[in-house]
Scaffold this motif. Sequence first.
Motif, PDB file in Angstrom:
ATOM      1  N   PRO A  37      88.519  27.042  45.114  1.00  0.00           N
ATOM      2  CA  PRO A  37      87.899  28.277  45.750  1.00  0.00           C
ATOM      3  C   PRO A  37      87.821  27.619  47.423  1.00  0.00           C
ATOM      4  CG  PRO A  37      86.775  27.774  43.719  1.00  0.00           C
ATOM      5  CD  PRO A  37      87.689  26.696  43.979  1.00  0.00           C
ATOM      6  N   ASN A  38      87.661  28.747  48.078  1.00  0.00           N
ATOM      7  CA  ASN A  38      87.448  28.370  49.718  1.00  0.00           C
ATOM      8  C   ASN A  38      86.003  28.349  49.640  1.00  0.00           C
ATOM      9  OD1 ASN A  38      88.005  27.948  52.086  1.00  0.00           O
ATOM     10  ND2 ASN A  38      87.878  30.199  52.856  1.00  0.00           N
ATOM     11  N   ASP A  62      99.234  23.493  55.519  1.00  0.00           N
ATOM     12  CA  ASP A  62     100.341  24.214  56.150  1.00  0.00           C
ATOM     13  C   ASP A  62      99.718  24.915  57.283  1.00  0.00           C
ATOM     14  OD1 ASP A  62      98.984  26.113  54.407  1.00  0.00           O
ATOM     15  OD2 ASP A  62     101.105  26.855  53.457  1.00  0.00           O
ATOM     16  N   GLN A  63      98.703  25.286  57.333  1.00  0.00           N
ATOM     17  CA  GLN A  63      98.173  26.051  58.629  1.00  0.00           C
ATOM     18  C   GLN A  63      96.819  25.455  58.803  1.00  0.00           C
ATOM     19  OE1 GLN A  63      97.259  30.133  58.207  1.00  0.00           O
ATOM     20  NE2 GLN A  63      98.119  30.109  56.144  1.00  0.00           N
ATOM     21  N   PRO A  64      96.565  25.022  60.135  1.00  0.00           N
ATOM     22  CA  PRO A  64      95.299  24.389  60.403  1.00  0.00           C
ATOM     23  C   PRO A  64      94.117  25.180  60.997  1.00  0.00           C
ATOM     24  CG  PRO A  64      96.946  24.078  62.073  1.00  0.00           C
ATOM     25  CD  PRO A  64      97.384  24.712  61.026  1.00  0.00           C
ATOM     26  N   PRO A  71      88.699  24.053  55.061  1.00  0.00           N
ATOM     27  CA  PRO A  71      88.882  22.774  54.328  1.00  0.00           C
ATOM     28  C   PRO A  71      88.867  21.741  55.298  1.00  0.00           C
ATOM     29  CG  PRO A  71      90.162  24.728  53.606  1.00  0.00           C
ATOM     30  CD  PRO A  71      89.577  25.150  54.723  1.00  0.00           C
ATOM     31  N   LEU A  72      89.739  21.746  56.289  1.00  0.00           N
ATOM     32  CA  LEU A  72      89.657  20.619  57.420  1.00  0.00           C
ATOM     33  C   LEU A  72      88.173  20.055  57.727  1.00  0.00           C
ATOM     34  CD1 LEU A  72      92.788  21.653  59.427  1.00  0.00           C
ATOM     35  CD2 LEU A  72      92.789  20.106  57.767  1.00  0.00           C
ATOM     36  N   ALA A  73      87.534  21.067  57.926  1.00  0.00           N
ATOM     37  CA  ALA A  73      86.037  20.819  58.430  1.00  0.00           C
ATOM     38  C   ALA A  73      85.536  20.046  57.501  1.00  0.00           C
ATOM     39  CB  ALA A  73      85.473  22.118  58.915  1.00  0.00           C
ATOM     40  N   VAL A  82      93.160  13.867  57.948  1.00  0.00           N
ATOM     41  CA  VAL A  82      93.520  15.269  57.874  1.00  0.00           C
ATOM     42  C   VAL A  82      94.811  15.200  58.603  1.00  0.00           C
ATOM     43  CG1 VAL A  82      91.443  16.777  57.674  1.00  0.00           C
ATOM     44  CG2 VAL A  82      92.055  16.067  59.973  1.00  0.00           C
ATOM     45  N   ALA A  83      95.771  16.086  58.136  1.00  0.00           N
ATOM     46  CA  ALA A  83      97.005  16.215  58.706  1.00  0.00           C
ATOM     47  C   ALA A  83      97.521  17.845  58.700  1.00  0.00           C
ATOM     48  CB  ALA A  83      98.042  15.323  58.407  1.00  0.00           C
TER      49      ALA A  83
END
Length: 230
Positions: A37-38, A62-64, A71-73, A82-83
């Motif tokens: 879940p987001n 696949d998209q930042p 998710p990245l934060a 992260v990448a």
Amino acid sequence: MDTRDVAVFLGLDVGKGEHHATGLTLDGKNVVDKPLPNSEPKMRAMLDKLTAKYGKVLVVVDQPASIGALPLAVARDAGCEVAYLPGLTMRRIADLYPGEGKTDARDAAIIADAARTMPHTLRSIELDDETIAELHMIVGFDDDLAGEVTRVANRLRGLLTQIHPHLERVLGPRIQHPAVLTLLERLGSPKAIRKAGRRRLVTLLRPKAPRMAERLVEDIFTALDEQTVI
């Protein structure tokens, strides 16, 4: 990117309400393969569990931006690397994998495996000095364009005020409207505007201002009638 000390390569196929997570160890063992879940608590719980059990986790999306931002934060805050795997690169890599059906699980597995086996395809998401400099240049170019638009608009209003103040009061506040610019480009002077007549002006302006054309034409001719000298 240097991935030699990464223990788990976590590929995320991001979605609006739910992502799909696939985690692979350095030797290709699948340790995670499920919808995610987001939600910050859910993502943080997964990352903390993987970090505690295996070590350093690399989260790859696949998209930042947009739906990939949370998710990245969360990953950064949880101490993970992260990448970003660019979409075009991913599509080319996907052609090397069996199966043609596009599913979230398949895409997440491809992202994770690409990060594990082809780390040179990954892109850092950190903003370096060069990127910041490029952004400053773009913003500066935007500012220059905005300043030029304002300068030209003020020049047009100044000319109208000098020639026909009554007409300027009608057209000046709308000077950047496509209909007004079309009017000035095609006719260019109070005399030519009056000579064209109401019907032709409405026909000329309606494509650029469907709801305003008739009212604007009436305002224009009222202004022209108020001033008899040029």
